[in-house]
Design an enzyme around this catalytic site. Structure first.
Site, PDB file in Angstrom:
ATOM      1  N   GLU A  79       1.142  -1.180   0.117  1.00  0.00           N
ATOM      2  CA  GLU A  79      -0.179  -0.166  -0.045  1.00  0.00           C
ATOM      3  C   GLU A  79       0.736   1.158  -0.162  1.00  0.00           C
ATOM      4  OE1 GLU A  79      -1.813   1.320   3.598  1.00  0.00           O
ATOM      5  OE2 GLU A  79      -1.334  -0.938   4.450  1.00  0.00           O
ATOM      6  N   CYS A 122      -3.512  -3.429   4.705  1.00  0.00           N
ATOM      7  CA  CYS A 122      -2.577  -4.413   4.938  1.00  0.00           C
ATOM      8  C   CYS A 122      -2.955  -5.828   4.811  1.00  0.00           C
ATOM      9  CB  CYS A 122      -2.566  -4.088   6.647  1.00  0.00           C
ATOM     10  SG  CYS A 122      -1.839  -2.856   7.232  1.00  0.00           S
ATOM     11  N   HIS A 169      -2.704  -9.600  12.349  1.00  0.00           N
ATOM     12  CA  HIS A 169      -2.076  -8.640  11.867  1.00  0.00           C
ATOM     13  C   HIS A 169      -2.070  -7.667  12.995  1.00  0.00           C
ATOM     14  CE1 HIS A 169      -1.218  -4.907   9.732  1.00  0.00           C
ATOM     15  NE2 HIS A 169      -2.302  -4.358  10.215  1.00  0.00           N
TER      16      HIS A 169
HETATM   17  P1  HMG Z   1      -2.525   7.040  21.523  1.00  0.00           P
HETATM   18  O1  HMG Z   1      -3.557   8.195  21.515  1.00  0.00           O
HETATM   19  O2  HMG Z   1      -1.155   7.474  21.178  1.00  0.00           O
HETATM   20  O3  HMG Z   1      -2.512   6.176  22.667  1.00  0.00           O
HETATM   21  O4  HMG Z   1      -3.030   6.392  20.190  1.00  0.00           O
HETATM   22  P2  HMG Z   1      -3.591   6.009  23.821  1.00  0.00           P
HETATM   23  O5  HMG Z   1      -3.689   7.060  24.543  1.00  0.00           O
HETATM   24  O6  HMG Z   1      -5.035   5.584  23.283  1.00  0.00           O
HETATM   25  O7  HMG Z   1      -2.829   4.939  24.625  1.00  0.00           O
HETATM   26  C1  HMG Z   1      -2.450   3.551  24.064  1.00  0.00           C
HETATM   27  C2  HMG Z   1      -2.564   2.399  24.935  1.00  0.00           C
HETATM   28  O8  HMG Z   1      -1.546   2.701  25.814  1.00  0.00           O
HETATM   29  C3  HMG Z   1      -3.736   2.540  25.797  1.00  0.00           C
HETATM   30  O9  HMG Z   1      -4.227   1.204  26.288  1.00  0.00           O
HETATM   31  C4  HMG Z   1      -3.301   3.496  27.174  1.00  0.00           C
HETATM   32  O10 HMG Z   1      -4.074   2.966  28.345  1.00  0.00           O
HETATM   33  C5  HMG Z   1      -2.016   2.900  27.285  1.00  0.00           C
HETATM   34  P3  HMG Z   1      -5.895   0.964  25.906  1.00  0.00           P
HETATM   35  O11 HMG Z   1      -6.240   1.833  26.918  1.00  0.00           O
HETATM   36  O12 HMG Z   1      -6.080   0.918  24.481  1.00  0.00           O
HETATM   37  O13 HMG Z   1      -5.773  -0.630  26.383  1.00  0.00           O
HETATM   38  N1  HMG Z   1      -1.272   3.881  28.136  1.00  0.00           N
HETATM   39  C6  HMG Z   1      -0.394   3.336  28.841  1.00  0.00           C
HETATM   40  N2  HMG Z   1       0.170   1.994  29.072  1.00  0.00           N
HETATM   41  C7  HMG Z   1       1.061   1.649  30.076  1.00  0.00           C
HETATM   42  N3  HMG Z   1       1.635   2.653  30.802  1.00  0.00           N
HETATM   43  C8  HMG Z   1       1.376   4.199  30.399  1.00  0.00           C
HETATM   44  C9  HMG Z   1       0.273   4.327  29.398  1.00  0.00           C
HETATM   45  N4  HMG Z   1      -0.208   5.389  28.930  1.00  0.00           N
HETATM   46  C10 HMG Z   1      -0.985   5.174  27.837  1.00  0.00           C
HETATM   47  N5  HMG Z   1       2.059   5.143  31.049  1.00  0.00           N
HETATM   48  C11 HMG Z   1      -3.212   4.604  18.639  1.00  0.00           C
HETATM   49  C12 HMG Z   1      -3.025   4.890  19.956  1.00  0.00           C
HETATM   50  C13 HMG Z   1      -3.040   3.108  18.301  1.00  0.00           C
HETATM   51  C14 HMG Z   1      -4.588   5.021  18.203  1.00  0.00           C
HETATM   52  C15 HMG Z   1      -2.269   5.297  17.683  1.00  0.00           C
HETATM   53  O14 HMG Z   1      -0.889   4.768  17.892  1.00  0.00           O
HETATM   54  C16 HMG Z   1      -2.584   5.226  16.273  1.00  0.00           C
HETATM   55  O15 HMG Z   1      -3.465   6.089  15.591  1.00  0.00           O
HETATM   56  N6  HMG Z   1      -2.139   4.109  15.526  1.00  0.00           N
HETATM   57  C17 HMG Z   1      -2.371   3.804  13.976  1.00  0.00           C
HETATM   58  C18 HMG Z   1      -3.792   3.322  13.722  1.00  0.00           C
HETATM   59  C19 HMG Z   1      -3.638   1.990  14.060  1.00  0.00           C
HETATM   60  O16 HMG Z   1      -2.758   1.396  14.341  1.00  0.00           O
HETATM   61  N7  HMG Z   1      -4.895   1.153  14.145  1.00  0.00           N
HETATM   62  C20 HMG Z   1      -4.655  -0.213  14.371  1.00  0.00           C
HETATM   63  C21 HMG Z   1      -6.112  -0.852  13.818  1.00  0.00           C
HETATM   64  S1  HMG Z   1      -6.143  -0.347  12.024  1.00  0.00           S
HETATM   65  C22 HMG Z   1      -5.180  -1.450  11.497  1.00  0.00           C
HETATM   66  O17 HMG Z   1      -4.609  -2.283  11.973  1.00  0.00           O
HETATM   67  C23 HMG Z   1      -4.953  -1.270   9.785  1.00  0.00           C
HETATM   68  C24 HMG Z   1      -3.117  -0.639   9.722  1.00  0.00           C
HETATM   69  O18 HMG Z   1      -2.353  -1.452   9.723  1.00  0.00           O
HETATM   70  C25 HMG Z   1      -3.357   0.126   8.198  1.00  0.00           C
HETATM   71  C26 HMG Z   1      -3.661  -0.786   7.175  1.00  0.00           C
HETATM   72  O19 HMG Z   1      -4.495  -1.704   7.084  1.00  0.00           O
HETATM   73  O20 HMG Z   1      -3.052  -0.576   6.147  1.00  0.00           O
HETATM   74  C27 HMG Z   1      -3.110   0.559  10.707  1.00  0.00           C
END
Ligand code: HMG
Length: 396
Positions: free
Chosen positions: A83, A115, A237
């Site tokens: 992609e 993906c 994935h």
């Molecule tokens: P974010 O705002 O950086 O993080 O976004 P957050 O505040 O949601 O925290 C992440 C996790 O860390 C949370 O866990 C927090 O609690 C925890 P959860 O509540 O979800 O279980 N956390 C902590 N843990 C331990 N110690 C701490 C601490 N602080 C917070 N101190 C997000 C995270 C994944 C949304 C961001 O990185 C993002 O936008 N990523 C890109 C999108 C993505 O990967 N999506 C996944 C599904 S889509 C997919 O798989 C397709 C893809 O591969 C593309 C394709 O298909 O081509 C992406």
């Protein structure tokens, strides 16, 4: 071909970018705690391609050992899933075909659905081999995951290519029927043609991914798929490795089993995350790096059934299974994979930032690239709107 002839992954080889940025280093800039990265999203480092690397060089580097081991005489099709294409018309696989000197009597095509593309390629490849078991098909998944600087997605970037040789009587994993499928039009992650970074609604993407686990599983079961108790380990994935934990909890729940025992869920996914947690999201290649991790680091799996959950934003998902072939360990490439990860040169945040704002010229002028790639192939220059690749030889 007898109905019971196995078809599947005969060889699996991956490579990644030559540079690495740790989350410790990233955290110095973002101020995020290390535990958020290490435990919250389950990531420790991300591969970064050097300026003379891209999806083609990583793909050729990953595929070269496959051709060296098996030759190319039986390969009739090369399917390149990505992609992060380098061209809107020409299939990236044609560059790989040329760099590796593959025979002319091969069809080469590029596939895209976020993906999920490599899983579509794998399924097409198995169908081609079933129609003519004397053929082999090369499936290559190669991507560079890039999000906007200072965005939440940035911590999940990565880069890698996985090359798989699909054949009858495979040495590693036979691919089984049925598959569970799920497609839904959702704007969770996408990249318009004019952007080099993805647009993403992180929270929405997490919900879409988890819903797709449930939907693809139910379709799989309705089509006569195995109960979850018969599946040894599931490779998910992994856009970031912590998602595999949540996905597995969902799968257990969807299958009517107990997903509350967090230690058991951790234990179930741990063997599949070792490469992705230090490489980052490699989009199409990610689930196949999870498979490499499992085969190389888990307990003996001869004859076991593995599950696969493939997800591509937008979105398409598939749940399917594969049977690990007896004696599979003899065909693994553990040392080469560990070396590809270990050889990466660490970069500091300032270097990473500098690399991120450097783009190749788009005016057709000749532009030479300094040799930095550690793999077998490199992008030597761009000229007249063409990318010129070469065997890398020794770095000066
Ligand atoms: P974010 O705002 O950086 O993080 O976004 P957050 O505040 O949601 O925290 C992440 C996790 O860390 C949370 O866990 C927090 O609690 C925890 P959860 O509540 O979800 O279980 N956390 C902590 N843990 C331990 N110690 C701490 C601490 N602080 C917070 N101190 C997000 C995270 C994944 C949304 C961001 O990185 C993002 O936008 N990523 C890109 C999108 C993505 O990967 N999506 C996944 C599904 S889509 C997919 O798989 C397709 C893809 O591969 C593309 C394709 O298909 O081509 C992406």
């Amino acid at each position: 071909m007898p109905a019971d002839t196995a078809v599947g992954i005969h060889d699996l080889s991956f490579r990644t970018g030559s540079l690495v940025l740790t989350h410790e280093e990233l955290g110095k800039h973002t101020g995020a705690s290390l535990s958020k990265y290490h435990e919250g999203i389950g990531q420790r480092a991300m591969s970064v391609p050097s300026p003379d690397e891209d999806i083609v060089t990583m793909a050729a580097d990953a595929t070269r050992p496959v051709i060296e081991r098996h030759g190319a005489d039986r390969i009739r099709t090369l399917l390149f899933a990505t992609e992060t294409a380098v061209d809107q018309s020409k299939a990236a696989g044609i560059y790989v075909h040329s760099l590796l000197g593959l025979p002319s009597q091969v069809r080469v095509v590029e596939l895209k659905q976020a993906c999920y593309g490599a899983t579509a390629a794998l399924q097409l490849a198995t169908a081609l081999v079933r129609s003519d078991p004397t053929q082999q098909v090369l499936v290559i998944a190669s991507d560079v995951a890039r999000y906007d600087l200072d965005s939440p997605g940035e911590a999940t970037q990565g880069a890698a290519a996985a090359a798989m040789l699909v054949s009858a009587e495979p040495a590693l994993v036979a691919i089984n029927s049925p598959s569970g499928l799920f497609t839904q039009d959702v704007m969770d992650f996408w990249r318009p043609n004019y952007r080099s970074t993805a647009v993403v609604d992180g929270r929405k993407s997490l919900g879409a991914y988890i819903r797709a686990v449930d939907a693809a599983w139910h379709d799989y079961r309705e089509r006569g798929g195995l109960p979850l108790e018969k599946i040894h380990t599931v490779c998910y994935h992994q856009p970031f490795t912590r998602i595999a934990f949540k996905a597995h909890q969902q799968l257990l729940q969807s299958a009517g089993l107990d997903g509350d025992d967090e230690a058991a869920v951790d234990e179930a996914i741990a063997p599949t995350t070792r490469y992705n947690e230090i490489i980052g999201n490699s989009y199409t290649a990610s689930m196949y790096l999870a498979l490499a991790s499992l085969l190389e680091t888990g307990s003996a799996l001869d004859g076991e059934t593995l599950g696969f959950f493939s997800y591509g934003s937008g979105s398409v998902a598939e749940f399917f299974t594969g049977q690990v072939r007896p004696g599979y360990r003899a065909a693994l490439r553990t040392d080469a994979h560990r070396e590809a990860v270990a050889r990466r040169r660490p970069i500091d945040y300032a270097t990473y930032r500098r690399l991120r704002v450097q783009d190749l010229p788009t005016d057709g002028q000749r532009h030479e690239l300094t040799h930095q790639a550690l793999g077998s192939f490199r992008l030597a220059r761009v000229q007249a709107h063409q990318r010129i690749y070469e065997a890398a030889g020794r770095r000066p």
